[in-house]
Design a protein around this motif. Structure first.
Motif, PDB file in Angstrom:
ATOM      1  N   SER A   1       5.261  -1.871   8.571  1.00 23.63           N
ATOM      2  CA  SER A   1       5.501  -2.002   6.942  1.00 23.63           C
ATOM      3  C   SER A   1       6.656  -2.395   6.510  1.00 23.63           C
ATOM      4  N   SER A   2       6.753  -3.053   5.478  1.00 27.53           N
ATOM      5  CA  SER A   2       7.904  -3.543   4.646  1.00 27.53           C
ATOM      6  C   SER A   2       8.750  -2.515   3.998  1.00 27.53           C
ATOM      7  N   PRO A   3       9.857  -2.720   3.723  1.00 26.84           N
ATOM      8  CA  PRO A   3      10.600  -1.499   3.050  1.00 26.84           C
ATOM      9  C   PRO A   3      10.180  -1.414   1.399  1.00 26.84           C
ATOM     10  N   PHE A   4       9.306  -2.249   1.158  1.00 28.75           N
ATOM     11  CA  PHE A   4       8.895  -2.380  -0.267  1.00 28.75           C
ATOM     12  C   PHE A   4       7.407  -1.964  -0.460  1.00 28.75           C
ATOM     13  N   GLY A   5       6.974  -1.165   0.816  1.00 26.12           N
ATOM     14  CA  GLY A   5       5.536  -0.707   0.428  1.00 26.12           C
ATOM     15  C   GLY A   5       4.734  -1.476   1.070  1.00 26.12           C
ATOM     16  N   GLY A   6       3.534  -1.045   1.480  1.00 30.77           N
ATOM     17  CA  GLY A   6       2.292  -1.527   1.923  1.00 30.77           C
ATOM     18  C   GLY A   6       2.694  -2.094   3.119  1.00 30.77           C
ATOM     19  N   SER A   7       1.675  -2.665   3.791  1.00 30.49           N
ATOM     20  CA  SER A   7       1.892  -3.080   5.400  1.00 30.49           C
ATOM     21  C   SER A   7       2.284  -4.398   5.460  1.00 30.49           C
TER      22      SER A   7
ATOM     23  N   PHE B   1      -5.208  -7.533   0.465  1.00 29.04           N
ATOM     24  CA  PHE B   1      -6.261  -7.230  -0.576  1.00 29.04           C
ATOM     25  C   PHE B   1      -7.157  -6.029  -0.049  1.00 29.04           C
ATOM     26  N   GLY B   2      -7.910  -5.579  -1.164  1.00 29.33           N
ATOM     27  CA  GLY B   2      -8.718  -4.423  -0.653  1.00 29.33           C
ATOM     28  C   GLY B   2      -8.292  -2.996  -1.083  1.00 29.33           C
ATOM     29  N   LEU B   3      -8.790  -1.638  -1.036  1.00 30.25           N
ATOM     30  CA  LEU B   3      -8.118  -0.563  -1.326  1.00 30.25           C
ATOM     31  C   LEU B   3      -7.180  -0.113  -0.438  1.00 30.25           C
ATOM     32  N   SER B   4      -6.283   0.786  -1.069  1.00 31.58           N
ATOM     33  CA  SER B   4      -5.332   1.295  -0.071  1.00 31.58           C
ATOM     34  C   SER B   4      -5.756   2.397   0.735  1.00 31.58           C
ATOM     35  N   PRO B   5      -5.187   2.696   1.651  1.00 33.70           N
ATOM     36  CA  PRO B   5      -5.759   3.902   2.456  1.00 33.70           C
ATOM     37  C   PRO B   5      -5.720   5.156   1.640  1.00 33.70           C
ATOM     38  N   ALA B   6      -4.994   5.504   0.716  1.00 33.87           N
ATOM     39  CA  ALA B   6      -5.215   6.682  -0.034  1.00 33.87           C
ATOM     40  C   ALA B   6      -6.407   6.660  -0.788  1.00 33.87           C
TER      41      ALA B   6
END
Length: 260
Positions: free
Chosen positions: A200-206, A212-217
């Motif tokens: 994961s990047s320090p800016f969020g996300g993988s 694209f697509g829904l976040s895990p949450a």
């Protein structure tokens, strides 16, 4: 002290799993204790289960021995006698008709026996659906398992308490099976979450993929909402099929019908 439900449940584990060879062994070991300690309805049930497992194995002679003994004790679940494959196989055995004709059951008991056997089939169906639904869920919440309450009317014969015990066994097995499925799903969801967060990047996300697509949450929330909807539908279905005895049915035993 009489045999308790937990002892019966343990002996019936192989019956539920379909291991009929092991079931014959476990039930045969329980039978002497049941004869000695009671209750009488459980002795009838164990003998009927032994008759069924013997019939499934093609041992009609032993099956008839247990079937005859079960009926002699007072077991009168004529619905099981017709619907359970091993007991149904005994119809080809010499003397079967004579034994079956000794079964007498009240109309009130027969109504409940029909409901119990139908409900056991519904429980098995619901269990398979819940386990199947678990395979695609992205949330980690527990699966709601609605179940019908067992009837509380006073039975007229020994077949009803025996059938109630088997329904209770089916319901307990359902809870255990769904819990196992939930545990496996949660383990998978946790593993996939760890994999998704790798890099994961320090800016969020993988750090992988296009984003694209829904976040895990969001996927988990959507999955939970769908599970809640399914649970509500299943809860309503269980409520709708709850046992409701017909007022006025006779409690006097009469010969069991040929096709209950």
């Amino acid at each position: 002290m009489e045999i308790g439900f937990d002892e019966l449940y343990e002996a019936c584990a192989a019956v539920v799993s379909g291991d009929h060879a092991q079931a014959r062994h476990d039930l045969a070991r329980l039978l002497p204790e049941t004869v000695a300690r009671g209750p009488r309805w459980m002795e009838g049930l164990v003998r009927a289960l032994l008759a069924d497992t013997a019939g499934r194995a093609g041992d009609l002679a032993e099956g008839m021995e247990h079937f005859r003994a079960a009926v002699a004790v007072g077991w009168n679940d004529c619905v099981a006698a017709v619907r359970e494959p091993g007991l149904a196989a005994l119809t080809a055995a010499h003397g079967y008709r004579d034994v079956y004709r000794r079964i007498a059951v009240s109309p009130a008991d027969l109504e409940e026996l029909r409901w119990i056997h139908a409900e056991r089939a519904c429980v098995d169906h619901d269990t398979m659906l819940m386990i199947g639904e678990n395979a695609g869920r992205k949330d980690s919440s527990a699966t709601e398992v609605p179940q019908c309450a067992l009837p509380t009317r006073t039975p007229d014969g020994l077949g009803v308490p025996a059938a109630r015990a088997m329904l209770r066994t089916t319901q307990r097995t359902q809870l255990a099976s769904v819990l196992t499925s939930d545990t496996m799903r949660r383990s998978h969801v946790t593993s996939m979450s760890i994999i998704a967060n790798m890099g994961s990047s320090p800016f969020g996300g993988s750090g992988f993929g296009s984003g694209f697509g829904l976040s895990p949450a969001m996927e988990a929330a959507s999955s939970q909402a769908l599970a809640n909807s399914r649970a509500a539908t299943r809860r309503e279905a269980v409520w709708a099929r709850a046992f409701c005895p017909t007022i006025g049915l006779s409690n006097s035993a009469v010969p069991a019908p040929e096709r209950p």
